[in-house]
Write an enzyme that holds these catalytic residues in place. Structure first.
Site, PDB file in Angstrom:
ATOM      1  N   ARG A 117       0.822  -1.230  -0.071  1.00 21.96           N
ATOM      2  CA  ARG A 117      -0.077  -0.026  -0.055  1.00 21.96           C
ATOM      3  C   ARG A 117       0.823   1.381  -0.111  1.00 21.96           C
ATOM      4  NH1 ARG A 117      -1.957   0.789   6.328  1.00 21.96           N
ATOM      5  NH2 ARG A 117       0.065   0.520   7.132  1.00 21.96           N
ATOM      6  N   GLU A 156      -1.983   8.541   5.481  1.00 18.10           N
ATOM      7  CA  GLU A 156      -0.313   8.699   5.510  1.00 18.10           C
ATOM      8  C   GLU A 156       0.139   8.693   4.068  1.00 18.10           C
ATOM      9  OE1 GLU A 156       0.917   5.438   8.096  1.00 18.10           O
ATOM     10  OE2 GLU A 156       0.166   6.413   9.846  1.00 18.10           O
ATOM     11  N   GLU A 314      -4.980   8.331  15.066  1.00 18.29           N
ATOM     12  CA  GLU A 314      -4.705   6.852  15.290  1.00 18.29           C
ATOM     13  C   GLU A 314      -3.774   6.760  16.648  1.00 18.29           C
ATOM     14  OE1 GLU A 314      -2.809   4.558  12.064  1.00 18.29           O
ATOM     15  OE2 GLU A 314      -4.274   5.408  10.583  1.00 18.29           O
ATOM     16  N   GLU A 362      -1.767  -7.189   9.869  1.00 19.01           N
ATOM     17  CA  GLU A 362      -1.830  -6.414  11.082  1.00 19.01           C
ATOM     18  C   GLU A 362      -2.554  -7.435  12.020  1.00 19.01           C
ATOM     19  OE1 GLU A 362      -2.782  -2.563   9.806  1.00 19.01           O
ATOM     20  OE2 GLU A 362      -0.864  -1.792   9.913  1.00 19.01           O
ATOM     21  N   HIS A 365      -1.738  -6.594  15.490  1.00 25.35           N
ATOM     22  CA  HIS A 365      -1.655  -5.358  16.048  1.00 25.35           C
ATOM     23  C   HIS A 365      -2.718  -5.182  17.062  1.00 25.35           C
ATOM     24  CE1 HIS A 365      -1.727  -0.712  16.063  1.00 25.35           C
ATOM     25  NE2 HIS A 365      -0.760  -0.921  15.071  1.00 25.35           N
TER      26      HIS A 365
END
Ligand code: GLA
Ligand code: ZN
Length: 677
Positions: A117, A156, A314, A362, A365
């Site tokens: 990504r 981001e 976040e 993730e 995570h």
């Protein structure tokens, strides 16, 4: 006085985070349970659709919105608002297959394969068109939904693309900037090693196996990359503003990110938001230091919009999956870390992510809801507890951190320092800037982190750490600031070059600042990591110096400290000059923080700033509205500490009245509300 909120629909702090129901469409029971758990944790908003392109448009032109319609509506019916993302941060496989130009080219000139990504080409007309179509669909469909509060554009933004399309745009950008190739050659000093260009067509990006020797060109490439990313972002925003003009726009920034200059990008946004993942509990690093570096970013984000509250978009409930060692936050640290954001000006605490994904990258995570799936986990309980705390802090929403001291931090200056071919490997630009932030704020005063296009006039003190690149224009602005009564404290490396990295002729500091500081900086010595020098102050005390020592001559400035050893022994190391109605301090060496703390405390006190002495690893931040002060004390120690000379008031978190002494529990927080006098 009416309280001002970022979003009228949520007259409180925001609590929530990334929510990815697109991964769970085959689990209706779980989707139902999510809303129950959100309510239990007092979550009032979620960010959706960030990486949902392949669910929103599974084949080109076939849109599939039913799952998102259902989620936005059900959440809204349950009092939970939506921050809706545009999905450009990751592309579906069909898109890359059909439009390979959307895939980024790396710094060796090699095109990526499909995958991962945050790796699109920002120039690609085909990708821009696909994004425009998608964003138009989203804006038309959801723009007027009462549950929508904010657009979250992409995710981001970062990195650079070296493809032929980007190369062509780089050349166009350069033509616009320099007009003629001759002016570009002069600005880049390209006669060195016979690198003069005869036409713009000869210019390539700074490929790793190409032109890496010309710092001015690399600097322009970084500026161009920001411009091109911003241009892409503006294209993304266009349909949102066209079809849903009433909905504000943000994108999520990153901590100390050096790939882009956020300052110009911020101008396109209505609200600033960022993703904060501090390395709490890192061995050999105090929690107080980790906190200070985090507070630095909070301050920078807050000041991209002149102090307007920002969003913590976040943060990790518990842990992340990408640090070398993913240590879990100890009980209480989640609350402390979250409330620090609020103390520094955030009107939200949001997480990545609400529910842990079952598979893929993730999977491990941290998330509010674990694979276990219930409200029984420690992390869920801590999040729910924080939800209660945030509800109590509703009166703080909309208030601002205000201070009369600022630290100047321009990303292009950071690039310029990092591009210096010389000195030593220990440039440590960001470590140094953060050390100055930490030293100053140990005085109990807040410090704004600003870029040089800010109006300096509301500040009594400006700190200029390693401000190496100073245009004539910025030099004039600084000079004028001091002349009008401002105080500046600058360090080594001040004003060596102008904005294309050509050295200022006539002695450093250049850009007319020699006259302000009344010194001449003749040489800079880079000393080995094993070596130390020291400076001696007027009272005979010694402070250790490492990495850099500039050899200074006073041209009228008073000497505050001089070197202890070497051939520059007894020569000036720290100086003070009076210029106009203000004064200017110059610190010529990388001196230990103990010295900086004392200097900043003394200077802030002399300027009438509200200094106080705080225990180690304790932070104080103050937010204010027209009527009240909200004074936060945060304890980054795992032990109880006592506080003196507290600003008395009622603690919003416990309801207790606190006098001028108080205790802070391990990882404890106070938020004292007091009327402004
Ligand atoms: C970033 C991204 C998120 C997620 C988190 C994990 O901030 O925006 O999508 O990957 O990191 O920490
Ligand atoms: Zn490209």
């Amino acid at each position: 006085m009416k309280q001002q909120f970022l979003f009228d629909k949520i007259p409180a702090m925001l609590h929530g985070g990334d929510y990815n129901p697109d991964q769970w469409v085959k689990y209706p029971e779980i989707l139902k349970k999510d809303i129950e758990l959100m309510k239990e944790a007092r979550i009032n908003c979620v960010s959706m659709g960030i990486f949902a392109w392949s669910m929103l448009e599974p084949e080109e032109g076939r849109y599939q919105f039913d799952w998102l319609d259902e989620r936005i509506e059900s959440l809204y019916q349950n009092g939970i608002y939506t921050i809706l993302a545009t999905p450009s941060g990751a592309r579906p496989a069909w898109l890359d297959k059909k439009y390979p130009e959307a895939m980024r080219v790396d710094s060796y000139g090699q095109r990526n394969h499909h995958g991962v990504r945050h790796n699109h080409c920002p120039s690609s007309p085909a990708y821009r068109e696909k994004v425009r179509e998608m964003n138009t669909q989203l804006a038309k469909r959801y723009g007027s939904h009462p549950g929508l509060i904010l657009w979250h554009v992409s995710n981001e933004y970062g990195g650079a693309c070296y493809c032929p399309l980007c190369t062509e745009r780089f050349r166009e950008w350069l033509k616009k900037k320099y007009k003629t190739i001759d002016q570009l050659n002069d600005a880049w000093w390209s006669s060195f090693w016979s690198h003069r260009y005869t036409s713009f067509e000869e210019i390539e990006p700074p490929f790793q196996n190409g032109e890496t020797s010309m710092a001015a060109m690399q600097l322009d490439w970084k500026r161009f990359t920001t411009w091109n990313t911003q241009d892409f972002m503006e294209e993304e925003i266009k349909p949102l503003r066209e079809f849903a003009p009433q909905v504000p726009v943000t994108t999520n920034f990153m901590h100390l990110y050096g790939g882009l200059d956020y300052a110009p990008m911020a101008k396109d946004l209505d609200v600033i938001s960022w993703d904060s993942y501090p390395f709490w509990h890192r061995p050999g690093e105090s929690m107080g230091h980790t906190a200070a570096v985090t507070a630095f970013s909070h301050s920078q984000m807050r000041n991209y919009k002149q102090g307007q509250p920002f969003l913590l978009m976040e943060s990790a409930p518990g842990l992340v999956n990408w640090q070398p060692f993913n240590k879990i936050r100890r009980p209480g640290v989640h609350r402390l870390s979250s409330l620090q954001s609020v103390a520094c000006g955030s009107d939200s605490v949001q997480y990545f992510q609400f529910r842990k994904n079952r598979g893929s990258f993730e999977q491990y995570h941290g998330a509010v809801v674990d694979h276990e799936g219930s409200d029984r986990t420690r992390i869920f309980r801590e999040v729910a507890q924080l939800g209660e705390d945030l509800a109590k802090l509703a009166p703080v929403a909309g208030s601002r951190v205000k201070t009369q001291a600022a630290l100047l931090m321009d990303t292009p200056n950071r690039w310029a320092v990092e591009l210096i071919s010389g000195l030593s490997e220990h440039k440590e630009m960001m470590e140094t800037v953060c050390a100055h932030y930490e030293s100053f704020t140990s005085s109990g005063c807040d410090l704004d982190v600003i870029s040089s296009d800010t109006d300096f006039s509301s500040y009594k003190l400006l700190i200029l750490p390693m401000l190496y690149m100073i245009s004539d224009e910025l030099g004039e602005k600084l000079k004028d600031y001091v002349k009008q009564g401002g105080v500046v404290i600058a360090t080594y490396l001040l004003g060596y070059v102008g904005d294309t990295l050509l050295a200022h002729l006539g002695g450093f500091p250049g850009a007319n600042l020699r006259e302000v500081f009344q010194i001449w900086n003749e040489e800079i010595d880079s000393i080995y990591p094993s070596e130390r020098n020291a400076i001696r102050t007027g009272d005979g005390r010694l402070y250790e110096v490492r990495d850099y020592c500039e050899v200074l001559h006073t041209e009228g400035a008073e000497v505050l400290a001089s070197y202890e050893k070497d051939y520059y022994r007894d020569m000036p190391a720290v100086t003070l000059s009076h210029y106009g109605k203000g004064h200017a301090i110059y610190i010529g060496a990388r001196v230990e923080e103990d010295y900086l703390k004392k200097l900043y405390f003394k200077t802030a006190a002399a300027l009438g700033l509200p200094v106080c002495s705080l225990p180690e690893n304790v932070e104080k931040h103050v937010r204010e509205d027209e009527e009240n002060l909200y004074t936060f004390y945060l304890n980054f120690n795992d032990q109880r500490v006592s506080l003196h000379s507290v600003t008395p008031g009622g603690d919003l978190l416990t309801g207790q009245e606190i006098g001028d002494t108080a205790y802070l529990e391990p990882y404890g927080v106070l938020c004292l509300k007091s009327p402004k006098s």
